[in-house]
Design an enzyme around this catalytic site. Structure first.
Site, PDB file in Angstrom:
ATOM      1  N   GLY A   8      81.501  65.392  25.819  1.00 53.68           N
ATOM      2  CA  GLY A   8      80.528  66.372  25.152  1.00 53.68           C
ATOM      3  C   GLY A   8      79.183  66.140  25.625  1.00 53.68           C
ATOM      4  N   ALA A  10      77.091  67.659  28.032  1.00 56.48           N
ATOM      5  CA  ALA A  10      76.409  68.830  28.741  1.00 56.48           C
ATOM      6  C   ALA A  10      75.326  69.330  27.674  1.00 56.48           C
ATOM      7  CB  ALA A  10      77.300  69.922  29.133  1.00 56.48           C
ATOM      8  N   MET A  13      72.905  67.125  22.728  1.00 56.40           N
ATOM      9  CA  MET A  13      73.180  65.686  22.189  1.00 56.40           C
ATOM     10  C   MET A  13      73.434  64.969  23.438  1.00 56.40           C
ATOM     11  SD  MET A  13      73.181  63.808  19.284  1.00 56.40           S
ATOM     12  CE  MET A  13      73.565  62.321  19.051  1.00 56.40           C
ATOM     13  N   THR A  75      81.867  63.746  16.301  1.00 53.84           N
ATOM     14  CA  THR A  75      82.114  65.468  16.130  1.00 53.84           C
ATOM     15  C   THR A  75      82.141  65.612  14.614  1.00 53.84           C
ATOM     16  OG1 THR A  75      83.591  65.019  18.193  1.00 53.84           O
ATOM     17  CG2 THR A  75      83.820  67.113  16.690  1.00 53.84           C
ATOM     18  N   ASN A 100      77.569  61.384  10.510  1.00 47.93           N
ATOM     19  CA  ASN A 100      76.178  61.103  10.756  1.00 47.93           C
ATOM     20  C   ASN A 100      75.803  59.759  11.453  1.00 47.93           C
ATOM     21  OD1 ASN A 100      73.251  60.818  10.797  1.00 47.93           O
ATOM     22  ND2 ASN A 100      73.373  62.700   9.966  1.00 47.93           N
ATOM     23  N   THR A 101      75.443  59.608  12.632  1.00 48.56           N
ATOM     24  CA  THR A 101      75.378  58.307  13.338  1.00 48.56           C
ATOM     25  C   THR A 101      73.856  57.828  13.007  1.00 48.56           C
ATOM     26  OG1 THR A 101      74.694  59.355  15.478  1.00 48.56           O
ATOM     27  CG2 THR A 101      77.085  58.592  15.119  1.00 48.56           C
ATOM     28  N   HIS A 131      69.580  73.030   8.630  1.00 48.24           N
ATOM     29  CA  HIS A 131      69.734  72.905   9.943  1.00 48.24           C
ATOM     30  C   HIS A 131      69.452  73.851  10.717  1.00 48.24           C
ATOM     31  CE1 HIS A 131      72.457  69.395   8.785  1.00 48.24           C
ATOM     32  NE2 HIS A 131      72.295  69.112   9.846  1.00 48.24           N
ATOM     33  N   HIS A 132      69.480  73.830  12.012  1.00 51.61           N
ATOM     34  CA  HIS A 132      68.951  74.985  13.004  1.00 51.61           C
ATOM     35  C   HIS A 132      70.050  76.165  13.072  1.00 51.61           C
ATOM     36  CE1 HIS A 132      71.859  73.369  15.791  1.00 51.61           C
ATOM     37  NE2 HIS A 132      71.978  72.197  15.140  1.00 51.61           N
ATOM     38  N   LYS A 135      73.677  75.886  14.432  1.00 58.08           N
ATOM     39  CA  LYS A 135      74.874  75.045  13.756  1.00 58.08           C
ATOM     40  C   LYS A 135      76.134  75.934  13.215  1.00 58.08           C
ATOM     41  CE  LYS A 135      75.657  71.058  10.693  1.00 58.08           C
ATOM     42  NZ  LYS A 135      76.337  70.329  11.991  1.00 58.08           N
TER      43      LYS A 135
END
Length: 242
Positions: A8, A10, A13, A75, A100-101, A131-132, A135
């Site tokens: 993932g 591209a 993130m 993910t 969430n990392t 969130h934006h 999402k």
């Protein structure tokens, strides 16, 4: 130093992860996206970081298992069947999955669990996330992670007590419920608030993400932590030794 591959790569993130890999002194092993080959990436990586899509999880796990590389799964939008895939992968490789990392959110979840346990059932719990506008899943993976922490503190399963939507004449709040509200708009990277409410008193624990870099830094730290671990399913609190 580790060779870290991104599944993932591209998106926004992916770029944040590449920056965090460089800042951490690691090597970027390459990246794949929807039409890429995760098996080829796994073969040239020491550890994989997956921020792709739920539908790609099975093939990504198979690629990691085939060459025995650890994997961090960030993910969101995962369903129960995806967690079965992760459990199965954990028999062969070290794998860490989280909604969430962020290291700050990891500590917040720890505090939420402690508060839910110590305050007891007389306190109502409501989780609000923002969130934006782009999402696609709601509630956010982070909100669910915090809900699971609250339910764990009470010795319950989140699925048994969650309330995800209220509309119309809903009646009084169900005792012991953990409520969720999702707001979408603008470019908000991610705000989360866990409200504990009882008669004449309120406590709110909050985390606000200002930039995706915080998630990337946490994911790279988790990837480095996984190196050399035995096969198994790991969590972000273990990274912080909580």
């Amino acid at each position: 130093m580790a060779r870290i591959g991104i599944i993932g790569s591209a998106g926004r993130m992916g770029q944040a992860l590449r920056d965090a890999i460089a800042q951490g002194g690691h090597d970027y092993a390459g990246g794949v996206d929807r039409d890429g080959d995760p098996a080829a990436l796994a073969a040239q990586s020491d550890v994989l970081v997956d921020f792709s899509a739920p539908g790609a999880l099975e093939s990504n796990c198979e690629a990691a298992i085939a060459v025995g590389v650890p994997m961090v799964v960030g993910t969101t939008g995962l369903e129960e069947r995806h967690h079965w895939l992760i459990d199965a992968a954990a028999l062969s490789i070290p794998i860490l999955q989280t909604g969430n990392t962020s290291l700050g959110v990891t500590l917040l979840a720890h505090l939420v669990r402690e508060a839910a346990q110590r305050l007891g059932p007389d306190w109502d719990i409501e989780i609000v996330e923002t969130h934006h506008r782009m999402k696609v899943d709601a509630p956010s993976g982070t909100a669910l992670l915090l809900g699971e922490a609250a339910a764990c503190g009470r010795g319950e399963r989140l699925g048994d007590v969650e309330q995800r939507a209220r509309d119309g004449i809903t009646g009084a709040r169900e005792p012991g419920a953990i409520g969720f509200a999702s707001l979408r708009g603008g470019t908000v990277a991610g705000d989360h608030a866990v409200h504990f409410l009882t008669d004449h008193e309120r406590l709110t624990l909050t985390h606000m993400a200002e930039n995706r870099a915080i998630f990337a830094r946490g994911a790279v730290r988790a990837a480095q932590w996984l190196l050399g671990r035995a096969p198994g399913r790991y969590t972000m609190p273990e990274v912080l030794d909580l």
